[in-house]
Design a protein around this motif. Structure first.
Motif, PDB file in Angstrom:
ATOM      1  N   ARG A 122       0.851  -1.183   0.000  1.00 34.89           N
ATOM      2  CA  ARG A 122       0.000   0.000   0.000  1.00 34.89           C
ATOM      3  C   ARG A 122       0.890   1.237   0.000  1.00 34.89           C
ATOM      4  N   GLY A 123       0.936   1.935  -1.156  1.00 32.84           N
ATOM      5  CA  GLY A 123       1.797   3.116  -1.259  1.00 32.84           C
ATOM      6  C   GLY A 123       3.253   2.727  -1.147  1.00 32.84           C
ATOM      7  N   ILE A 124       3.946   3.354  -0.201  1.00 26.77           N
ATOM      8  CA  ILE A 124       5.371   3.081  -0.003  1.00 26.77           C
ATOM      9  C   ILE A 124       5.605   2.039   1.087  1.00 26.77           C
ATOM     10  N   TYR A 125       4.522   1.483   1.642  1.00 26.42           N
ATOM     11  CA  TYR A 125       4.664   0.590   2.791  1.00 26.42           C
ATOM     12  C   TYR A 125       4.466  -0.871   2.392  1.00 26.42           C
ATOM     13  N   SER A 126       5.376  -1.723   2.887  1.00 23.12           N
ATOM     14  CA  SER A 126       5.251  -3.167   2.704  1.00 23.12           C
ATOM     15  C   SER A 126       4.600  -3.764   3.939  1.00 23.12           C
ATOM     16  N   ASN A 127       4.067  -4.980   3.796  1.00 22.37           N
ATOM     17  CA  ASN A 127       3.348  -5.615   4.898  1.00 22.37           C
ATOM     18  C   ASN A 127       3.864  -7.026   5.130  1.00 22.37           C
ATOM     19  N   VAL A 128       3.789  -7.463   6.395  1.00 23.85           N
ATOM     20  CA  VAL A 128       4.188  -8.819   6.752  1.00 23.85           C
ATOM     21  C   VAL A 128       2.963  -9.719   6.605  1.00 23.85           C
ATOM     22  N   VAL A 129       2.702 -10.183   5.391  1.00 24.40           N
ATOM     23  CA  VAL A 129       1.536 -11.035   5.129  1.00 24.40           C
ATOM     24  C   VAL A 129       1.991 -12.342   4.484  1.00 24.40           C
ATOM     25  N   TYR A 130       1.175 -13.373   4.632  1.00 28.31           N
ATOM     26  CA  TYR A 130       1.557 -14.700   4.146  1.00 28.31           C
ATOM     27  C   TYR A 130       0.318 -15.505   3.771  1.00 28.31           C
ATOM     28  N   THR A 131       0.567 -16.616   3.098  1.00 32.73           N
ATOM     29  CA  THR A 131      -0.443 -17.643   2.859  1.00 32.73           C
ATOM     30  C   THR A 131       0.055 -18.930   3.503  1.00 32.73           C
ATOM     31  N   ALA A 132      -0.778 -19.547   4.313  1.00 30.78           N
ATOM     32  CA  ALA A 132      -0.373 -20.754   5.044  1.00 30.78           C
ATOM     33  C   ALA A 132      -1.214 -21.946   4.606  1.00 30.78           C
ATOM     34  N   ASP A 133      -0.556 -23.005   4.153  1.00 34.36           N
ATOM     35  CA  ASP A 133      -1.212 -24.284   3.857  1.00 34.36           C
ATOM     36  C   ASP A 133      -0.984 -25.203   5.050  1.00 34.36           C
ATOM     37  N   MET A 134      -2.057 -25.553   5.736  1.00 31.23           N
ATOM     38  CA  MET A 134      -1.956 -26.311   6.986  1.00 31.23           C
ATOM     39  C   MET A 134      -2.674 -27.650   6.856  1.00 31.23           C
ATOM     40  N   LYS A 135      -1.957 -28.722   7.184  1.00 34.47           N
ATOM     41  CA  LYS A 135      -2.534 -30.066   7.118  1.00 34.47           C
ATOM     42  C   LYS A 135      -2.507 -30.689   8.523  1.00 34.47           C
ATOM     43  N   PHE A 136      -3.663 -31.207   8.946  1.00 34.77           N
ATOM     44  CA  PHE A 136      -3.802 -31.795  10.274  1.00 34.77           C
ATOM     45  C   PHE A 136      -4.230 -33.256  10.163  1.00 34.77           C
ATOM     46  N   ASP A 137      -3.717 -34.069  11.051  1.00 33.37           N
ATOM     47  CA  ASP A 137      -4.231 -35.423  11.221  1.00 33.37           C
ATOM     48  C   ASP A 137      -3.961 -35.861  12.656  1.00 33.37           C
ATOM     49  N   GLY A 138      -4.630 -36.912  13.063  1.00 32.14           N
ATOM     50  CA  GLY A 138      -4.487 -37.411  14.434  1.00 32.14           C
ATOM     51  C   GLY A 138      -5.641 -38.323  14.769  1.00 32.14           C
ATOM     52  N   HIS A 139      -5.860 -38.544  16.072  1.00 33.67           N
ATOM     53  CA  HIS A 139      -6.967 -39.421  16.450  1.00 33.67           C
ATOM     54  C   HIS A 139      -7.402 -39.137  17.890  1.00 33.67           C
ATOM     55  N   PHE A 140      -8.645 -39.497  18.153  1.00 35.91           N
ATOM     56  CA  PHE A 140      -9.191 -39.516  19.509  1.00 35.91           C
ATOM     57  C   PHE A 140      -9.166 -40.954  19.995  1.00 35.91           C
ATOM     58  N   GLY A 141      -8.779 -41.143  21.242  1.00 39.42           N
ATOM     59  CA  GLY A 141      -8.798 -42.475  21.830  1.00 39.42           C
ATOM     60  C   GLY A 141     -10.086 -42.701  22.606  1.00 39.42           C
ATOM     61  N   LYS A 142     -10.072 -43.677  23.473  1.00 38.01           N
ATOM     62  CA  LYS A 142     -11.255 -43.979  24.284  1.00 38.01           C
ATOM     63  C   LYS A 142     -11.567 -42.777  25.174  1.00 38.01           C
ATOM     64  N   LEU A 143     -12.818 -42.337  25.152  1.00 37.17           N
ATOM     65  CA  LEU A 143     -13.204 -41.122  25.883  1.00 37.17           C
ATOM     66  C   LEU A 143     -13.429 -41.436  27.356  1.00 37.17           C
ATOM     67  N   ASN A 144     -12.828 -40.637  28.195  1.00 41.88           N
ATOM     68  CA  ASN A 144     -12.928 -40.856  29.642  1.00 41.88           C
ATOM     69  C   ASN A 144     -13.985 -39.913  30.219  1.00 41.88           C
ATOM     70  N   PHE A 145     -15.267 -40.277  30.020  1.00 39.80           N
ATOM     71  CA  PHE A 145     -16.334 -39.388  30.488  1.00 39.80           C
ATOM     72  C   PHE A 145     -16.625 -39.571  31.979  1.00 39.80           C
ATOM     73  N   GLU A 146     -16.106 -40.654  32.588  1.00 40.67           N
ATOM     74  CA  GLU A 146     -16.319 -40.841  34.021  1.00 40.67           C
ATOM     75  C   GLU A 146     -15.676 -39.718  34.831  1.00 40.67           C
ATOM     76  N   LYS A 147     -14.561 -39.152  34.332  1.00 38.34           N
ATOM     77  CA  LYS A 147     -13.901 -38.053  35.036  1.00 38.34           C
ATOM     78  C   LYS A 147     -14.783 -36.818  35.110  1.00 38.34           C
ATOM     79  N   LEU A 148     -15.765 -36.750  34.231  1.00 38.74           N
ATOM     80  CA  LEU A 148     -16.673 -35.603  34.198  1.00 38.74           C
ATOM     81  C   LEU A 148     -17.939 -35.866  35.000  1.00 38.74           C
ATOM     82  N   ASP A 149     -17.984 -37.002  35.724  1.00 35.83           N
ATOM     83  CA  ASP A 149     -19.165 -37.414  36.489  1.00 35.83           C
ATOM     84  C   ASP A 149     -20.390 -37.550  35.590  1.00 35.83           C
ATOM     85  N   LEU A 150     -20.166 -38.130  34.406  1.00 36.68           N
ATOM     86  CA  LEU A 150     -21.249 -38.372  33.466  1.00 36.68           C
ATOM     87  C   LEU A 150     -21.456 -39.874  33.320  1.00 36.68           C
ATOM     88  N   THR A 151     -22.701 -40.275  33.083  1.00 36.67           N
ATOM     89  CA  THR A 151     -23.007 -41.685  32.828  1.00 36.67           C
ATOM     90  C   THR A 151     -23.182 -41.893  31.337  1.00 36.67           C
TER      91      THR A 151
END
Length: 453
Positions: A122-151
């Motif tokens: 913009r005019g005489i000013y430069s900017n610190v801008v970027y484009t980010a390509d982000m890839k995620f993967d992973g997994h959830f294991g057995k859910l421990n809902f007893e710790k939340l006092d839930l049945t």
């Protein structure tokens, strides 16, 4: 008698002491226009911040990523005592409401490729801008809902969903498809009561049907337009982040340090990775009703400009008093040693020329590099001073000496500005040498002779 008084007054005004006081007072007076120059630098710096902020608002701001998180509704019960006004009998009334349980994954892996964008200007000013390509993967294991006092009966497994909290929703530039155990879903933007994060959420699914063995794999990709920084919240029992970029000046920030063994920074860019275990941070893997604010655990990278032209101009202007003082000292010593008369007006013109150096410096820097601007401004000002000095010193020897001395002073200050860790050391040694040279060249001056001219 009047003649004697006039002779005494003339002699007094021409004395070395009075000349020294006048030059010293002029040096102090020149601090006023020098302060105006500092204000100009700060004004231009603030203008740049305004423009950069405006561009960042349009392109995309800092990216904070918090997720993915498994969201499961559950029934919550409240009991209240109700008194019948006719019979005075008390009964217990039970109400059912729906709340949400949140479960963090066992593992999150991320690979992000960050590319700087140099076309957005913009005019005489430069900017610190970027484009980010982000890839995620992973997994959830057995859910421990007893710790939340839930049945198990209270959890509505058929209405589960996956959520992601992230900033900068408007600058996401990709389809938001997510794969859960080989089935495809889509993220959609949802209302959020969080003023900092936006919310992405999939449609509902039956968790037990989708993950009969208790393990839920996920994978998805996101593309962002962003500026300044990318940061993550390590909510996985194991969180692995891998960043690659063509930005050559990163600043790694946050609670967790990047792996020193694999981190690399060069002119072509940087690579950094993190591996954070649940024992490295002190929060739970499951919550009810509301997700906690975990920003204090964030980490990542800030993309910085190592050379800010306004910071360099500001540092240069702080040495203005030193430059003016040393230059006046050189002229004063020449005046005393060689019996040359220099008028206070001529000192004033020299001082204003030295101040013009800083206005030239900032003006040229905005259209080129600081180093080139420094060279052009110093050559212009030194040339002007040398040519002006020839007119009243009536010789080329002293102006050339002054030009050489000024070149040395400007070169010395440029070196100090470029240094950070050793600026104080180099500056102190340089000033010590200058003081020694002044002592040497002034050793033969008879300071007791008040009429020395």
């Amino acid at each position: 008698m009047n003649q004697n008084k006039g002779s005494f007054l003339g002699s007094f005004l021409q004395s070395t002491t009075i000349k020294m006081i006048m030059v010293g007072m002029l040096t102090l007076v020149l601090l006023i226009p020098l302060a105006f120059v500092n204000d100009l630098i700060h004004e231009r710096s603030e203008r740049k911040k305004e423009v950069v902020n405006e561009v960042s608002q349009l392109w995309g701001k800092d990216v904070f990523f918090y997720g993915p998180i498994l969201k499961v509704p559950y029934k919550s019960y409240t009991e209240t005592a109700v008194v019948d006004s006719k019979t005075n009998q008390t009964s217990i009334e039970r109400k059912t409401s729906v709340e949400y349980a949140y479960f963090f994954p066992d593992k999150i892996s991320n690979i992000s490729d960050i590319k700087k964008n140099t076309s957005l200007k913009r005019g005489i000013y430069s900017n610190v801008v970027y484009t980010a390509d982000m890839k995620f993967d992973g997994h959830f294991g057995k859910l421990n809902f007893e710790k939340l006092d839930l049945t198990d009966e209270d959890l509505e497994w058929d209405k589960a969903s996956l959520v992601v909290k992230t900033t900068n929703l408007k600058s996401i530039k990709s389809d938001l498809a997510v794969k859960l155990n080989q089935q495809n879903f889509n993220f959609e933007s949802k209302e959020s009561d969080d003023n900092f994060y936006g919310m992405l959420e999939t449609g509902t699914f039956d968790y037990r049907t989708l993950a009969p063995n208790g393990k839920l794999d996920f994978s998805f990709a996101m593309k962002y337009n962003g500026s300044n920084s990318i940061k993550f919240i390590p909510i996985g029992k194991t969180t692995q982040i891998n960043l690659n970029s063509d930005w050559d000046s990163p600043s790694f920030e946050g609670m967790f340090a990047a792996n020193d063994a694999t981190k690399s920074i060069s002119k072509k860019g940087f690579h950094a990775d993190w591996k954070i275990m649940d024992v490295n941070r002190s929060f739970s893997q499951q919550y009810t009703k509301k997700l906690p604010n975990l920003n204090e655990y964030s980490f990542g990278v800030k993309l910085i400009e190592t050379v800010d032209e306004y910071q360099q101009n500001d540092r240069a202007s702080k040495y203005g008093f030193l430059v003016i003082g040393l230059t006046f000292l050189v002229y004063f010593l020449i005046q005393l040693i060689n019996k040359i008369n220099i008028h206070i007006f001529q000192y004033t013109m020299l001082g204003l020329a030295l101040i013009m150096f800083y206005t030239l410096l900032i003006a040229i820097t905005e259209h080129s590099s600081f180093s080139l601007a420094y060279l052009i401004a110093s050559v212009a000002v030194i040339g002007m001073i040398v040519l002006y000095s020839i007119t009243f010193l009536k010789t080329k020897k002293f102006p050339l000496f002054i030009g050489t001395a000024l070149s040395g002073i400007y070169a010395f200050i440029y070196v100090i500005i470029q240094l950070e860790n050793y600026a104080l050391l180099v500056g102190s040694i340089g000033l010590f040498i200058i003081l020694g040279l002044v002592m040497y060249f002034s050793r033969k001056i008879d300071w007791n002779n008040s009429n020395n001219q």
